[in-house]
Design an enzyme around this catalytic site. Structure first.
Site, PDB file in Angstrom:
ATOM      1  N   TYR A   1       0.165  -4.040  11.511  1.00 41.13           N
ATOM      2  CA  TYR A   1      -0.096  -2.491  11.235  1.00 41.13           C
ATOM      3  C   TYR A   1       0.467  -1.473  12.046  1.00 41.13           C
ATOM      4  O   TYR A   1       1.134  -0.756  11.618  1.00 41.13           O
ATOM      5  CB  TYR A   1      -1.534  -2.302  10.739  1.00 41.13           C
TER       6      TYR A   1
ATOM      7  N   HIS B   1       0.710  -1.165  -0.015  1.00 45.56           N
ATOM      8  CA  HIS B   1      -0.052   0.061   0.005  1.00 45.56           C
ATOM      9  C   HIS B   1       0.958   1.292  -0.217  1.00 45.56           C
ATOM     10  O   HIS B   1       0.603   2.209   0.675  1.00 45.56           O
ATOM     11  CB  HIS B   1      -0.986  -0.079   1.252  1.00 45.56           C
TER      12      HIS B   1
ATOM     13  N   ASN C   1     -10.457  -3.223   1.748  1.00 50.00           N
ATOM     14  CA  ASN C   1      -9.945  -3.582   0.360  1.00 50.00           C
ATOM     15  C   ASN C   1     -11.466  -3.501  -0.659  1.00 50.00           C
ATOM     16  O   ASN C   1     -12.200  -3.296  -0.230  1.00 50.00           O
ATOM     17  CB  ASN C   1      -9.475  -5.104   0.193  1.00 50.00           C
TER      18      ASN C   1
END
Length: 496
Positions: free
Chosen positions: A341, A58, A131
Site C-alpha cells: 500500500y 479501489h 473490507n
C-alpha cells in the site's frame, strides 16, 4: 461581503483575462500562436498532466471527514492513546470504494467495498484498511495480483470477463466463503451509510508491560444494513452511477450525519495456539459465540471534502500505519499489504505523499532521514544532518517501537521455521461457507437470491467453467449447486 479573489498565474502574477491568447495574425480567429504566451502554454501543459495514475484496485470511491470517539474503556488491552479515555475524539478521513472497477465505474456494481480510514492521533496516523465482508478471497499474498487481474478486463478484448473471474475462483476455492458473501445481497449496498466493515486481518493490541491480545475489528452501521436486489442494482448502474456519492454528500449537507459503532473481538495468545482455525487465515472468521463483540467507539462523518481530488483522490491509506499500542500479527496477507500500500502511494503520488494535507499527521513529525525527492514542500529539515549518527544535532528517541531487541507484541516463536509454502484447499475450508448457507436458510428468500445472483454472473462466462464452478459450490452443499444449475437453465432458456 467578501471581496472576490484576484486572478493570477500559478507563480502569483496578476493577469487581466483568463481567456485571451497571444497570436500573430490580427484581431480574428486566424493566426499563429506565440510561445511567449505564458498563460496559454502553462494552461495546456498542466491540462495534459492533471491526471495521476488511478489506483490499481479501489479506484472508484466516495469519502468524507469525520471523527472517531471512544465510548468504552479498553485500557486493559492497549496503551494506544486514541483508544483510551471515554469521550476522546480524533479527526478521521474515510474513503469507501469498489474494488475492481476504474474511477468511472458505477456505485451499484456487485463488488466488495473497501474501507480506507485514517485516524489522526497525537501519536501519529492510525490507518484502518478494511473490507465490507469479514473474510477475504485468498489467504496467500502470491495470489493477490492474480485475484484482482481476474476481476478486471480481458487482455485481448479489454472487456470485463466473467470467464476469467470464474476460472480463477474455480481453481482457488479457498475463498468460497467470500464468494458467497459477494453474491448474496451484501454485494450491492444501498449506500455507504448502510454498510459494515471488517478488518479481516488479525492485529495485536499491546501494552508497554509486554502483554498483548489478538484482535479483529468490526465496524457496524448505525443506519441499519440495506442492500439492493441484483436487478435494481443493474438498473441504477445506467440511471444513476454516482448515487452513493450523491447520497453521502446530501446526508452530510442535511446534517444527517452517518455513524458507525466500532467493536473488537479479542483473543488471548494461549487461545490462538489451540483455536479451531488458524487465526492468521484471512478466509476464516472468529465466531461471535467464541469471541463476543466488545464495543469500543463511534465513527461519525460530518464534513464533506472541500475538493474531491485534494482530500480523497490523494488520500493514501496503509495497514503499516500503526501507533504505539497497535501492532501487526503474523498474518501473511497483512505482512504483504504493509509493503504494497505504501509502495502504491509512492508510485501514484510521489515519494513525499505523506506531506499532502489529507495525509499529513497532526502530531509532531521529525524524520530527517526521509527527505528530498519529488515535490517536497516543507522546509526539508533545513541544515539538519540527513544521515544516521551525528553529534551536530541531538535527537531524542522514545518508546519501544523499532528499538533494538523489541518485538512488538511478542509471541512469535510458536509460528514456525522458514520454509517454502503453498496454501492448499482442504475440506475444512468449506465448513464456514456451509455454516453461512445454513444462516441464509433462516432468512426468507436469501438462498434464492444467492443462487440467482451467482447464475446471472456465471451465465456470462464460457460454458467450460460452469461445471467446475458448480462442483465448487457442491462442496459447500449439494443444494447450492442444484439451485444455481436451475437458475442457469432458466437464463439459458430465456435467451433462446
Amino acid at each position: 461581503m467578501k471581496a472576490s479573489p484576484v486572478y493570477t498565474l500559478a507563480e502569483g502574477v496578476p493577469y487581466g483575462s483568463a481567456t485571451t491568447a497571444q497570436h500573430f495574425g490580427g484581431d480574428n480567429i486566424k493566426g499563429l500562436m506565440l510561445l511567449q504566451d505564458t498563460q496559454l502554454i502553462e494552461t495546456l501543459a498542466h491540462f495534459s498532466r492533471e491526471r495521476i495514475p488511478e489506483r490499481v484496485v479501489h479506484a472508484h470511491a466516495v469519502g468524507a471527514w469525520g471523527e472517531f470517539e471512544v465510548t468504552h474503556d479498553i485500557s486493559e488491552f492497549t496503551d494506544a492513546k486514541f483508544l483510551n479515555g471515554i469521550g476522546k475524539k480524533s479527526k478521521t478521513l474515510l474513503r469507501v470504494s469498489t474494488v475492481g472497477p476504474e474511477r468511472g465505474g458505477s456505485d451499484s456494481i456487485r463488488d466488495v467495498r473497501g474501507w480506507g480510514m485514517k485516524i489522526f492521533t497525537e501519536e501519529g496516523n492510525q490507518d484502518w484498511v478494511f473490507n465490507s465482508i469479514p473474510v477475504f478471497f485468498v489467504r496467500d499474498p502470491i495470489k493477490f495480483p492474480s485475484l484482482n487481474r481476474s476481476h478486471k478486463r480481458h487482455p485481448a478484448t479489454n472487456m470485463t470477463d466473467p470467464t476469467m473471474f470464474w476460472d480463477f475462483h474455480n481453481n482457488s476455492q479457498e475463498g468460497i466463503h467470500a464468494l458467497m458473501l459477494l453474491f448474496s445481497d451484501r454485494g450491492t449496498p444501498k449506500s455507504i451509510r448502510h454498510i459494515n466493515a471488517y478488518s479481516g486481518h488479525t492485529y495485536k493490541l499491546t501494552k508497554e508491560d509486554g502483554t498483548f491480545h489478538y484482535i479483529k475489528v468490526h465496524i457496524k452501521t448505525n443506519q441499519g444494513v440495506e442492500n439492493l436486489l441484483n436487478d435494481d442494482a443493474v438498473k441504477l448502474a445506467g440511471q444513476a452511477p454516482d448515487f452513493h456519492a450523491a447520497d453521502l454528500h446530501q446526508a452530510i449537507v442535511n446534517e444527517n450525519y452517518p455513524s458507525w459503532t466500532v467493536y473488537f473481538q479479542i483473543m488471548k495468545p494461549d487461545d490462538a495456539e489451540t483455536y479451531r482455525w488458524n487465526i492468521f487465515d484471512m478466509t476464516k472468521i472468529w465466531p461471535h459465540s467464541d469471541f463476543p463483540l466488545i464495543p469500543v467507539g463511534k465513527l461519525t462523518l460530518n464534513r464533506n471534502p472541500a475538493n474531491y481530488f485534494a482530500d480523497i483522490e490523494q488520500a493514501a491509506f496503509s495497514p503499516s500505519n500503526m501507533v504505539p499500542g497497535w501492532a501487526p500479527s503474523a498474518d501473511p496477507m497483512l505482512q504483504a499489504r504493509m509493503f504494497a500500500y505504501n509502495d502504491a502511494a509512492r508510485y501514484r503520488l510521489g515519494v513525499n505523499y505523506q506531506q499532502l494535507p489529507c495525509n499529513r499527521a497532526v502530531s509532531h513529525v521529525y524524520c530527517p532521514y526521509q527527505r528530498d525527492g519529488f515535490m517536497t514542500f516543507t522546509d526539508n529539515y533545513g541544515g539538519d544532518p540527513n544521515y544516521v549518527g551525528s553529534d551536530l544535532k541531538p535527537v531524542t528517541f522514545a518508546g519501544n517501537v523499532g528499538a533494538n531487541g523489541c518485538v512488538v507484541g511478542g509471541h512469535e516463536k510458536w509460528i514456525g521455521q522458514v520454509i517454502g509454502f503453498t496454501s492448499r484447499v482442504v475440506d475444512d475450508d468449506f465448513v464456514q461457507p456451509r455454516a453461512f448457507w445454513e444462516v441464509l436458510g433462516k432468512q426468507n428468500g436469501q438462498r434464492e437470491h444467492l443462487a440467482y445472483n451467482v447464475a446471472c454472473h456465471l451465465s456470462g462466462a464460457d460454458p467450460q467453467v460452469h461445471a467446475k464452478a458448480l462442483e465448487m459450490f457442491s462442496k459447500v452443499h449439494p443444494k447450492v449447486a442444484e439451485m444455481i444449475q436451475v437458475e442457469l437453465e432458466k437464463i439459458a432458456n430465456s435467451h433462446r
